[in-house]
Design a protein around this motif. Structure first.
Motif, PDB file in Angstrom:
ATOM      1  N   UNK A 231      -1.163  48.486  39.526  1.00 57.05           N
ATOM      2  CA  UNK A 231       0.073  48.376  38.744  1.00 57.05           C
ATOM      3  C   UNK A 231       0.110  47.120  37.881  1.00 57.05           C
ATOM      4  N   UNK A 232      -0.956  46.316  37.917  1.00 61.13           N
ATOM      5  CA  UNK A 232      -1.000  45.098  37.124  1.00 61.13           C
ATOM      6  C   UNK A 232      -0.254  43.927  37.740  1.00 61.13           C
ATOM      7  N   UNK A 233       0.083  44.027  39.018  1.00 62.14           N
ATOM      8  CA  UNK A 233       0.831  42.965  39.709  1.00 62.14           C
ATOM      9  C   UNK A 233      -0.163  42.109  40.503  1.00 62.14           C
ATOM     10  N   UNK A 234      -0.997  41.368  39.758  1.00 64.06           N
ATOM     11  CA  UNK A 234      -2.161  40.719  40.343  1.00 64.06           C
ATOM     12  C   UNK A 234      -1.803  39.579  41.294  1.00 64.06           C
ATOM     13  N   UNK A 235      -0.803  38.781  40.962  1.00 64.63           N
ATOM     14  CA  UNK A 235      -0.442  37.663  41.842  1.00 64.63           C
ATOM     15  C   UNK A 235       0.064  38.168  43.186  1.00 64.63           C
ATOM     16  N   UNK A 236       0.851  39.265  43.161  1.00 63.72           N
ATOM     17  CA  UNK A 236       1.324  39.850  44.423  1.00 63.72           C
ATOM     18  C   UNK A 236       0.155  40.433  45.210  1.00 63.72           C
ATOM     19  N   UNK A 237      -0.761  41.080  44.511  1.00 67.32           N
ATOM     20  CA  UNK A 237      -1.931  41.657  45.186  1.00 67.32           C
ATOM     21  C   UNK A 237      -2.739  40.570  45.884  1.00 67.32           C
ATOM     22  N   UNK A 238      -2.870  39.418  45.244  1.00 69.66           N
ATOM     23  CA  UNK A 238      -3.635  38.310  45.837  1.00 69.66           C
ATOM     24  C   UNK A 238      -3.060  37.872  47.178  1.00 69.66           C
ATOM     25  N   UNK A 239      -1.748  37.925  47.300  1.00 70.75           N
ATOM     26  CA  UNK A 239      -1.104  37.521  48.553  1.00 70.75           C
ATOM     27  C   UNK A 239      -1.602  38.405  49.701  1.00 70.75           C
ATOM     28  N   UNK A 240      -1.635  39.724  49.478  1.00 73.95           N
ATOM     29  CA  UNK A 240      -2.037  40.648  50.541  1.00 73.95           C
ATOM     30  C   UNK A 240      -3.540  40.585  50.798  1.00 73.95           C
ATOM     31  N   UNK A 241      -4.331  40.481  49.739  1.00 73.60           N
ATOM     32  CA  UNK A 241      -5.775  40.342  49.934  1.00 73.60           C
ATOM     33  C   UNK A 241      -6.096  39.063  50.719  1.00 73.60           C
ATOM     34  N   UNK A 242      -5.383  37.986  50.412  1.00 76.58           N
ATOM     35  CA  UNK A 242      -5.646  36.721  51.112  1.00 76.58           C
ATOM     36  C   UNK A 242      -5.266  36.823  52.583  1.00 76.58           C
ATOM     37  N   UNK A 243      -4.165  37.504  52.889  1.00 73.63           N
ATOM     38  CA  UNK A 243      -3.797  37.724  54.289  1.00 73.63           C
ATOM     39  C   UNK A 243      -4.888  38.508  55.010  1.00 73.63           C
TER      40      UNK A 243
END
Length: 444
Positions: A231-243
């Motif tokens: 969806x192009x929400x890269x900063x939010x995606x980074x939060x979950x990938x980092x977790x």
């Protein structure tokens, strides 16, 4: 309602019971397999029950005409008034029976969707499944092409979401995340980004956490990250990938660590942090090579190829994508092998090697069309339009791409293609105005 009541009273005992049990479900459509599962009966008997209900005009086939093809199992639905009657009659059943029926229904969707997952994404790591009732070994999709299996999934997003919600509300945590996990091909192939995100946020991730499964929790974190990235929400995606990365490293789970790094690197690539992207993707590739995860190797090679191309290193990009194509065809993973082929075409075009690039793109578009991967088919049509020699061809390809994006649907892509189509139309008109007139024939 009076006519429906009269028809219901004239049903056989088995058919009347089926109406009551189906009335307990938040279901819009059902077929003989669903009826067999919820009524705990044979498939042939369930088909007979549905035939009786169809004859009594208590069910109808709600599918559009194009989906009523020979060989397709018919779907049935209650008309509104009959649905109300079924819900009323369902109250005759005990709460325990109604709950068991709902569980059987959820488990049947888990069973069917897991089979679809195995067919469409055979290399996707399937987490454990733990049904209580539905353990049928029958191949639901035997003899059907992959495109028909995908169509089955794509026709049922409302049913699947309702089954996930039912499982979650009943507190069946394992069933909830397992069904969300099994829906991966629907998200991966169809790019239903908003559903992808909400189903994982609202149900899949909290259910995995409630179930106490660290493996499932990491899977939900990375697939949720994928939805946000789509969806192009890269900063939010980074939060979950980092977790997910922190959890995988804490428990020394190398495969999940590589998956999280892949997601992090891809987000960096999309946001222009190319050096960071190459660093994370290279580490993901190294881990996948170390543990012998061949499909993952191909995926990492594809991601790295894209990152090097964005950095301007076309030689490294093409070398990695050729390796990725070979790895993914060997697995086999038809979808991601076609993606590598498409990227080979795109990068050749960007490097000015137009003939080679167009040839790769045409191959990729045909492969995506064969497996029914509409979002990527639309991407490739767009790239072919950008590489077209003639204004007429570009306009035609942009129009075909826009039509597919509208059917997915993908609002961001639709907006971009509408703009591109307008520009292509103007270029076409300009070409027509400036084309030299044919010389008049001269008499002998």
């Amino acid at each position: 309602m009076h006519k429906a009541n009269a028809s219901y009273r004239n049903l056989s005992a088995n058919a009347a019971r089926a109406v009551r049990l189906l009335g307990t479900l938040p279901a819009r459509v059902f077929d003989p397999d669903v009826v067999a599962a919820v009524c705990n009966t044979a498939h042939s008997e369930a088909a007979g029950v549905l035939h009786e209900l169809l004859t009594a005009q208590l069910v109808h086939d709600p599918r559009p005409d194009e989906q009523r093809t020979p060989g397709n199992t018919p779907d049935y639905s209650f008309p509104d008034l009959v649905g109300d009657l079924a819900q009323q009659q369902a109250q005759q059943e005990t709460p325990r029976t109604r709950r068991e029926v709902r569980r059987r229904w959820v488990e049947w969707y888990l069973f069917a969707t897991t089979q679809a997952e195995a067919r469409l994404t055979p290399s996707h790591r399937t987490l454990p499944r733990s049904p209580t009732y539905i353990c049928d070994g029958r191949d639901l999709f035997e003899g059907l092409p992959d495109s028909s299996v995908l169509a089955w999934l794509q026709y049922r997003p409302a049913e699947l979401r309702s089954a996930v919600r039912t499982a979650y509300e009943e507190g069946w945590w394992a069933l909830t995340w397992q069904l969300v996990d099994a829906m991966w091909p629907l998200f991966h192939r169809g790019r239903h980004a908003e559903d992808w995100i909400s189903i994982h946020e609202d149900y899949g991730l909290p259910a995995a956490e409630q179930d106490g499964s660290l493996l499932a929790t990491r899977r939900m974190l990375t697939t949720l990250g994928g939805g946000l990235r789509s969806a192009g929400r890269y900063d939010e995606a980074l939060v979950y990938y980092t977790r997910a990365l922190v959890g995988a490293q804490r428990h020394n789970h190398r495969r999940d660590e590589a998956q999280a790094l892949d997601g992090i690197g891809t987000c960096h690539q999309h946001t222009g942090r190319l050096s960071d992207a190459i660093c994370e993707l290279s580490e993901s590739l190294r881990i996948r090579q170390e543990i012998g995860y061949e499909r993952g190797v191909g995926l990492s090679q594809t991601r790295l190829g894209e990152a090097f191309a964005a950095q301007g290193d076309m030689h490294k990009a093409l070398d990695l994508l050729i390796q990725a194509r070979q790895s993914l065809k060997k697995v086999p993973d038809a979808h991601d092998a076609a993606r590598a082929e498409a990227l080979l075409g795109r990068i050749h075009v960007r490097a000015g090697q137009m003939t080679t690039g167009r040839a790769h793109l045409e191959v990729a578009e045909a492969e995506f069309a064969e497996i029914g991967a509409l979002p990527w088919q639309a991407h490739v049509l767009e790239w072919r339009a950008e590489a077209a020699c003639e204004a007429d061809e570009a306009h035609e390809l942009y129009a075909a791409s826009l039509q597919l994006y509208q059917s997915v649907p993908s609002p961001r892509d639709v907006h971009r293609l509408e703009t591109a189509l307008e520009l292509a139309a103007e270029a076409k008109r300009t070409a027509e105005r400036t084309a030299p007139s044919e010389a008049p024939e001269q008499s002998e």
